[in-house]
Design a protein around this motif. Structure first.
Motif, PDB file in Angstrom:
ATOM      1  N   LYS A 167      10.113   5.868   2.446  1.00  0.00           N
ATOM      2  CA  LYS A 167       9.505   4.547   2.319  1.00  0.00           C
ATOM      3  C   LYS A 167       7.996   4.678   2.456  1.00  0.00           C
ATOM      4  O   LYS A 167       7.517   5.353   3.361  1.00  0.00           O
ATOM      5  N   ILE A 168       7.273   4.042   1.569  1.00  0.00           N
ATOM      6  CA  ILE A 168       5.817   4.007   1.651  1.00  0.00           C
ATOM      7  C   ILE A 168       5.410   2.547   1.756  1.00  0.00           C
ATOM      8  O   ILE A 168       5.608   1.774   0.821  1.00  0.00           O
ATOM      9  N   GLN A 169       4.862   2.186   2.904  1.00  0.00           N
ATOM     10  CA  GLN A 169       4.364   0.832   3.113  1.00  0.00           C
ATOM     11  C   GLN A 169       2.875   0.825   2.776  1.00  0.00           C
ATOM     12  O   GLN A 169       2.167   1.783   3.075  1.00  0.00           O
ATOM     13  N   PHE A 170       2.407  -0.265   2.165  1.00  0.00           N
ATOM     14  CA  PHE A 170       0.983  -0.339   1.862  1.00  0.00           C
ATOM     15  C   PHE A 170       0.448  -1.726   2.131  1.00  0.00           C
ATOM     16  O   PHE A 170       1.169  -2.708   2.146  1.00  0.00           O
ATOM     17  N   ASP A 171      -0.852  -1.759   2.371  1.00  0.00           N
ATOM     18  CA  ASP A 171      -1.566  -3.022   2.524  1.00  0.00           C
ATOM     19  C   ASP A 171      -3.016  -2.785   2.142  1.00  0.00           C
ATOM     20  O   ASP A 171      -3.492  -1.654   2.122  1.00  0.00           O
ATOM     21  N   ALA A 172      -3.712  -3.872   1.832  1.00  0.00           N
ATOM     22  CA  ALA A 172      -5.117  -3.791   1.441  1.00  0.00           C
ATOM     23  C   ALA A 172      -5.912  -4.825   2.213  1.00  0.00           C
ATOM     24  O   ALA A 172      -5.392  -5.876   2.584  1.00  0.00           O
ATOM     25  N   ALA A 173      -7.156  -4.496   2.463  1.00  0.00           N
ATOM     26  CA  ALA A 173      -8.111  -5.447   3.043  1.00  0.00           C
ATOM     27  C   ALA A 173      -9.302  -5.496   2.091  1.00  0.00           C
ATOM     28  O   ALA A 173      -9.689  -4.471   1.522  1.00  0.00           O
ATOM     29  N   PHE A 174      -9.906  -6.683   1.940  1.00  0.00           N
ATOM     30  CA  PHE A 174     -10.958  -6.870   0.946  1.00  0.00           C
ATOM     31  C   PHE A 174     -12.199  -7.462   1.587  1.00  0.00           C
ATOM     32  O   PHE A 174     -12.126  -8.403   2.373  1.00  0.00           O
ATOM     33  N   ASP A 175     -13.370  -6.903   1.255  1.00  0.00           N
ATOM     34  CA  ASP A 175     -14.668  -7.393   1.717  1.00  0.00           C
ATOM     35  C   ASP A 175     -15.354  -8.063   0.529  1.00  0.00           C
ATOM     36  O   ASP A 175     -15.875  -7.380  -0.355  1.00  0.00           O
ATOM     37  N   ILE A 176     -15.341  -9.389   0.512  1.00  0.00           N
ATOM     38  CA  ILE A 176     -15.858 -10.145  -0.631  1.00  0.00           C
ATOM     39  C   ILE A 176     -17.373 -10.017  -0.782  1.00  0.00           C
ATOM     40  O   ILE A 176     -17.904 -10.066  -1.887  1.00  0.00           O
ATOM     41  N   ARG A 177     -18.094  -9.823   0.309  1.00  0.00           N
ATOM     42  CA  ARG A 177     -19.560  -9.694   0.237  1.00  0.00           C
ATOM     43  C   ARG A 177     -19.999  -8.423  -0.460  1.00  0.00           C
ATOM     44  O   ARG A 177     -20.981  -8.409  -1.189  1.00  0.00           O
ATOM     45  N   ASN A 178     -19.279  -7.334  -0.207  1.00  0.00           N
ATOM     46  CA  ASN A 178     -19.681  -6.029  -0.732  1.00  0.00           C
ATOM     47  C   ASN A 178     -18.771  -5.518  -1.847  1.00  0.00           C
ATOM     48  O   ASN A 178     -18.934  -4.387  -2.296  1.00  0.00           O
ATOM     49  N   PHE A 179     -17.790  -6.328  -2.256  1.00  0.00           N
ATOM     50  CA  PHE A 179     -16.853  -5.948  -3.308  1.00  0.00           C
ATOM     51  C   PHE A 179     -16.239  -4.576  -3.051  1.00  0.00           C
ATOM     52  O   PHE A 179     -16.237  -3.700  -3.906  1.00  0.00           O
ATOM     53  N   ARG A 180     -15.712  -4.411  -1.863  1.00  0.00           N
ATOM     54  CA  ARG A 180     -15.022  -3.161  -1.531  1.00  0.00           C
ATOM     55  C   ARG A 180     -13.732  -3.504  -0.810  1.00  0.00           C
ATOM     56  O   ARG A 180     -13.558  -4.611  -0.298  1.00  0.00           O
ATOM     57  N   SER A 181     -12.838  -2.541  -0.806  1.00  0.00           N
ATOM     58  CA  SER A 181     -11.557  -2.760  -0.154  1.00  0.00           C
ATOM     59  C   SER A 181     -11.088  -1.468   0.492  1.00  0.00           C
ATOM     60  O   SER A 181     -11.617  -0.393   0.202  1.00  0.00           O
ATOM     61  N   THR A 182     -10.109  -1.606   1.359  1.00  0.00           N
ATOM     62  CA  THR A 182      -9.450  -0.445   1.939  1.00  0.00           C
ATOM     63  C   THR A 182      -7.957  -0.583   1.696  1.00  0.00           C
ATOM     64  O   THR A 182      -7.420  -1.691   1.641  1.00  0.00           O
ATOM     65  N   THR A 183      -7.320   0.549   1.528  1.00  0.00           N
ATOM     66  CA  THR A 183      -5.873   0.615   1.368  1.00  0.00           C
ATOM     67  C   THR A 183      -5.329   1.428   2.521  1.00  0.00           C
ATOM     68  O   THR A 183      -5.823   2.518   2.797  1.00  0.00           O
ATOM     69  N   GLY A 184      -4.326   0.906   3.177  1.00  0.00           N
ATOM     70  CA  GLY A 184      -3.631   1.638   4.230  1.00  0.00           C
ATOM     71  C   GLY A 184      -2.219   1.936   3.772  1.00  0.00           C
ATOM     72  O   GLY A 184      -1.500   1.049   3.322  1.00  0.00           O
ATOM     73  N   LEU A 185      -1.824   3.215   3.844  1.00  0.00           N
ATOM     74  CA  LEU A 185      -0.480   3.645   3.465  1.00  0.00           C
ATOM     75  C   LEU A 185       0.191   4.286   4.666  1.00  0.00           C
ATOM     76  O   LEU A 185      -0.433   5.067   5.383  1.00  0.00           O
ATOM     77  N   VAL A 186       1.443   3.970   4.886  1.00  0.00           N
ATOM     78  CA  VAL A 186       2.225   4.574   5.956  1.00  0.00           C
ATOM     79  C   VAL A 186       3.514   5.099   5.339  1.00  0.00           C
ATOM     80  O   VAL A 186       4.236   4.357   4.669  1.00  0.00           O
ATOM     81  N   VAL A 187       3.787   6.398   5.542  1.00  0.00           N
ATOM     82  CA  VAL A 187       4.994   7.028   5.008  1.00  0.00           C
ATOM     83  C   VAL A 187       6.019   7.103   6.135  1.00  0.00           C
ATOM     84  O   VAL A 187       5.720   7.589   7.225  1.00  0.00           O
TER      85      VAL A 187
END
Length: 184
Positions: free
Chosen positions: A30-50
């Protein structure tokens, strides 16, 4: 040193693949994922857990993305990274888990998506053939807290080295990825 640790973690996952193939009933990773988004700087992070078949923690991976247009695009990129991780670790049967129903439905679909994230969804669909079985499953937000916390905390801290026991840190065209391995 980080590269050496990454090789050790990848060998550990490869050994797991070998052991998996010797078992009659293939285990589903199982691979769980989520994203967080920074609207001011147009960047995001992805977190994956296996996680393994018994829901045990196997590894984590995070990505920092730049030039991301919207939170919806950040979610789609996170899904793509989850699929690419499944290919990279070599399991033939995986479940991709996320608490975003819209993205999960689009990933599971076989029809062409013409939405703003259509190109990313087409990339995900093209990679499905790399697996014997791939399932995109919607889960409750409470079940996805590990991936959510990795993504949110990394974006909040704007750090490239968030997790302990870092195995790999690689920079490619606006994407930073980082591996961790099981501390056992």
């Amino acid at each position: 040193m980080a590269e050496y640790e990454w090789v050790r973690a990848k060998q550990s996952l490869s050994n797991m693949v070998y052991k998996q193939k010797t078992i009659e009933n293939l285990l589903i990773i199982k691979i769980q994922f989520d994203a967080a988004f920074d609207i001011r700087n147009f960047r995001s992070t992805t977190g994956l857990v296996v996680r393994g078949a018994m829901n045990e923690y196997l590894a984590s991976k995070l990505f920092l993305h730049t030039n991301i247009a919207s939170p919806f695009a950040a979610e789609a990129y996170a899904g793509l990274e989850a699929v690419k991780l499944g290919i990279e670790i070599g399991f033939q049967e995986i479940q991709i888990l996320r608490d975003s129903l819209t993205v999960m439905k689009k990933c599971q679909s076989t029809t062409t998506d013409y939405s703003i994230i259509g190109a990313i969804i087409r990339d995900i669909q093209a990679k499905k053939s790399c697996f014997q079985k791939i399932e995109f499953r919607h889960i409750q937000k409470m079940e996805n807290t590990s991936a959510h916390n990795i993504a949110k905390d990394t974006l909040k801290r704007s750090e490239r080295a968030y997790l302990e026991d870092v195995v790999m840190n690689r920079h490619n065209s606006g994407v930073t990825e980082q591996w961790t391995r099981n501390p056992d």
